[in-house]
Design a protein around this motif. Structure first.
Motif, PDB file in Angstrom:
ATOM      1  N   ARG A  40     -79.029 -40.184 -76.336  1.00  0.00           N
ATOM      2  CA  ARG A  40     -77.893 -40.248 -75.424  1.00  0.00           C
ATOM      3  C   ARG A  40     -77.719 -38.946 -74.649  1.00  0.00           C
ATOM      4  N   ALA A  41     -78.268 -37.859 -75.177  1.00  0.00           N
ATOM      5  CA  ALA A  41     -78.262 -36.560 -74.494  1.00  0.00           C
ATOM      6  C   ALA A  41     -79.676 -36.009 -74.512  1.00  0.00           C
ATOM      7  N   ASP A  42     -80.033 -35.271 -73.470  1.00  0.00           N
ATOM      8  CA  ASP A  42     -81.373 -34.678 -73.412  1.00  0.00           C
ATOM      9  C   ASP A  42     -81.526 -33.582 -74.456  1.00  0.00           C
ATOM     10  N   PHE A  43     -80.483 -32.829 -74.669  1.00  0.00           N
ATOM     11  CA  PHE A  43     -80.518 -31.741 -75.646  1.00  0.00           C
ATOM     12  C   PHE A  43     -79.087 -31.400 -76.035  1.00  0.00           C
ATOM     13  N   GLY A  44     -78.957 -30.615 -77.078  1.00  0.00           N
ATOM     14  CA  GLY A  44     -77.640 -30.192 -77.524  1.00  0.00           C
ATOM     15  C   GLY A  44     -77.681 -28.760 -77.995  1.00  0.00           C
ATOM     16  N   ILE A  45     -76.508 -28.175 -78.178  1.00  0.00           N
ATOM     17  CA  ILE A  45     -76.398 -26.824 -78.716  1.00  0.00           C
ATOM     18  C   ILE A  45     -75.494 -26.879 -79.939  1.00  0.00           C
ATOM     19  N   VAL A  46     -75.988 -26.349 -81.048  1.00  0.00           N
ATOM     20  CA  VAL A  46     -75.243 -26.316 -82.309  1.00  0.00           C
ATOM     21  C   VAL A  46     -75.370 -24.928 -82.911  1.00  0.00           C
ATOM     22  N   VAL A  49     -85.003 -27.717 -65.814  1.00  0.00           N
ATOM     23  CA  VAL A  49     -84.427 -26.675 -64.965  1.00  0.00           C
ATOM     24  C   VAL A  49     -83.074 -26.231 -65.510  1.00  0.00           C
ATOM     25  N   PHE A  50     -82.289 -27.179 -65.994  1.00  0.00           N
ATOM     26  CA  PHE A  50     -80.989 -26.825 -66.583  1.00  0.00           C
ATOM     27  C   PHE A  50     -81.186 -25.912 -67.792  1.00  0.00           C
ATOM     28  N   VAL A  51     -82.138 -26.248 -68.650  1.00  0.00           N
ATOM     29  CA  VAL A  51     -82.399 -25.426 -69.841  1.00  0.00           C
ATOM     30  C   VAL A  51     -82.861 -24.030 -69.439  1.00  0.00           C
ATOM     31  N   GLN A  52     -83.745 -23.938 -68.453  1.00  0.00           N
ATOM     32  CA  GLN A  52     -84.227 -22.629 -67.980  1.00  0.00           C
ATOM     33  C   GLN A  52     -83.069 -21.785 -67.456  1.00  0.00           C
ATOM     34  N   LEU A  53     -82.174 -22.409 -66.692  1.00  0.00           N
ATOM     35  CA  LEU A  53     -81.022 -21.689 -66.157  1.00  0.00           C
ATOM     36  C   LEU A  53     -80.104 -21.234 -67.285  1.00  0.00           C
ATOM     37  N   ALA A  54     -79.870 -22.113 -68.259  1.00  0.00           N
ATOM     38  CA  ALA A  54     -79.011 -21.761 -69.394  1.00  0.00           C
ATOM     39  C   ALA A  54     -79.599 -20.597 -70.175  1.00  0.00           C
ATOM     40  N   GLU A  55     -80.893 -20.647 -70.439  1.00  0.00           N
ATOM     41  CA  GLU A  55     -81.534 -19.573 -71.205  1.00  0.00           C
ATOM     42  C   GLU A  55     -81.463 -18.245 -70.461  1.00  0.00           C
ATOM     43  N   ALA A  56     -81.691 -18.282 -69.157  1.00  0.00           N
ATOM     44  CA  ALA A  56     -81.645 -17.042 -68.372  1.00  0.00           C
ATOM     45  C   ALA A  56     -80.248 -16.438 -68.387  1.00  0.00           C
ATOM     46  N   GLU A  83     -75.293 -17.745 -84.721  1.00  0.00           N
ATOM     47  CA  GLU A  83     -76.486 -18.125 -83.961  1.00  0.00           C
ATOM     48  C   GLU A  83     -76.314 -19.536 -83.407  1.00  0.00           C
ATOM     49  N   LEU A  84     -76.663 -19.691 -82.138  1.00  0.00           N
ATOM     50  CA  LEU A  84     -76.614 -21.009 -81.517  1.00  0.00           C
ATOM     51  C   LEU A  84     -78.033 -21.485 -81.249  1.00  0.00           C
ATOM     52  N   ALA A  90     -85.592 -27.321 -83.125  1.00  0.00           N
ATOM     53  CA  ALA A  90     -84.482 -26.400 -82.881  1.00  0.00           C
ATOM     54  C   ALA A  90     -85.021 -24.995 -82.668  1.00  0.00           C
ATOM     55  N   ARG A  91     -84.397 -24.278 -81.743  1.00  0.00           N
ATOM     56  CA  ARG A  91     -84.745 -22.865 -81.537  1.00  0.00           C
ATOM     57  C   ARG A  91     -83.494 -22.115 -81.105  1.00  0.00           C
ATOM     58  N   VAL A  92     -83.426 -20.853 -81.505  1.00  0.00           N
ATOM     59  CA  VAL A  92     -82.259 -20.031 -81.182  1.00  0.00           C
ATOM     60  C   VAL A  92     -82.207 -19.785 -79.679  1.00  0.00           C
ATOM     61  N   ILE A  93     -81.038 -20.038 -79.088  1.00  0.00           N
ATOM     62  CA  ILE A  93     -80.869 -19.829 -77.650  1.00  0.00           C
ATOM     63  C   ILE A  93     -79.867 -18.716 -77.356  1.00  0.00           C
ATOM     64  N   TYR A  94     -79.051 -18.351 -78.366  1.00  0.00           N
ATOM     65  CA  TYR A  94     -78.020 -17.329 -78.136  1.00  0.00           C
ATOM     66  C   TYR A  94     -77.513 -16.817 -79.475  1.00  0.00           C
TER      67      TYR A  94
END
Length: 306
Positions: free
Chosen positions: A143-149, A287-294, A270-271, A160-164
């Motif tokens: 239902r979602a492409d990805f999530g943040i937990v 592209v959304f993920v790349q922008l979020a990571e940057a 850790e997120l 899963a990988r650390v994004i923040y």
């Protein structure tokens, strides 16, 4: 079961979740008689009844829960494939589905969402503000492409990988006894009455891990489902709360005193970005993920002590 159809599975899942032929018909965009017909066909195909019907209720039979799990896995793969193909060649169309807690959506992803929408206004954004468990379920079921937990127990089909990485802060009313301090420690937090989000949300889960790791016992006197409710109660000087760095601005806007926790290292919150192992992100989602990571890397670097 050679003749199962996606339409049957979608109707079955709607009826299982909603327990009403009328509601299931509305959710599946079909007539009530079509729901009855499709479920009857499905029961004939699987060789056993899936629901007990009465004039007032619909009750799943034994085995329906297991079949629901299999149906969700199949439909999740189909949804993920549809999302992957959506807008594959360009950013002139498509949909990006993001799941995260309400607090993350506002405090962490708000600028990312705004920047992406300005750059790609024709891409539809679906923002799902959910608890941690529901975020995982939305990603797993496509239902979602990805999530943040903020934490991730091994779940089949998810990576899963650390994004923040963020730091935790204490927040209290200006009239609270801690307000005059420059900083506090976890032991000081444990000595106070706490007002916190319920443990279905990531911030509370992180705080529970802090308590476990440090052998502390936090006194949760009031638990709420929305951060705004928590902060308003803290403002009434009924207790203190603990928030991640990305919520500090909101706490200050509401007139609260925000205090660093001296022994809260950056690994305290850790997120992680989660997505299905087998799903290929559409170009828009990537592209959304790349922008979020940057943006999050820049934010994390800016917040590092110098």
């Amino acid at each position: 079961m050679k003749n199962l159809t996606l339409k049957q599975l979608r109707v079955f899942c709607a009826l299982y979740e909603l327990r009403s032929f009328t509601a299931a018909a509305r959710a599946a965009f079909v007539t009530q008689s079509a729901v009855s017909k499709l479920v009857a066909e499905l029961e004939s195909e699987v060789g056993q009844p899936l629901f007990e019907r009465s004039t007032r209720s619909v009750t799943p039979c034994e085995g329906a829960a297991d079949f629901y799990a299999y149906a969700q896995e199949i439909l999740g793969t189909v949804r993920a494939a549809e999302r992957s193909m959506s807008g594959l060649r360009s950013l002139e169309r498509g949909t990006v589905g993001v799941a995260a807690s309400p607090l993350m959506m506002v405090g962490l992803l708000g600028d990312v969402v705004a920047a992406f929408h300005r750059a790609h206004p024709k891409v539809q954004l679906e923002l799902f503000e959910l608890s941690t468990d529901d975020t995982i379920a939305h990603v797993r079921h496509g239902r979602a492409d990805f999530g943040i937990v903020s934490h991730h127990q091994a779940v089949e089909d998810l990576s899963a990988r650390v994004i923040y990485r963020d730091t935790m802060f204490a927040a209290c009313a200006p009239g609270h006894e801690l307000a005059a301090r420059q900083a506090v420690r976890w032991a000081d937090v444990a000595a106070q009455d706490l007002i916190m989000l319920r443990n279905v949300y990531s911030v509370r889960s992180s705080l529970d891990r802090v308590a476990h790791d440090r052998g502390l016992r936090f006194r949760y006197r009031i638990e709420a489902g929305m951060l705004l409710s928590v902060l308003q109660l803290v403002g009434a000087n009924l207790g203190i709360t603990v928030v991640p760095g990305y919520a500090c601005a909101l706490a200050r806007q509401l007139g609260l005193q925000v205090l660093p926790i001296g022994d809260a290292d950056r690994q305290g919150h850790e997120l992680l970005l989660i997505q299905r192992h087998t799903a290929r992100l559409s170009r828009a989602a990537a592209v959304f993920v790349q922008l979020a990571e940057a943006q999050l890397r820049a934010r994390e670097a800016q917040d590092q002590p110098h």
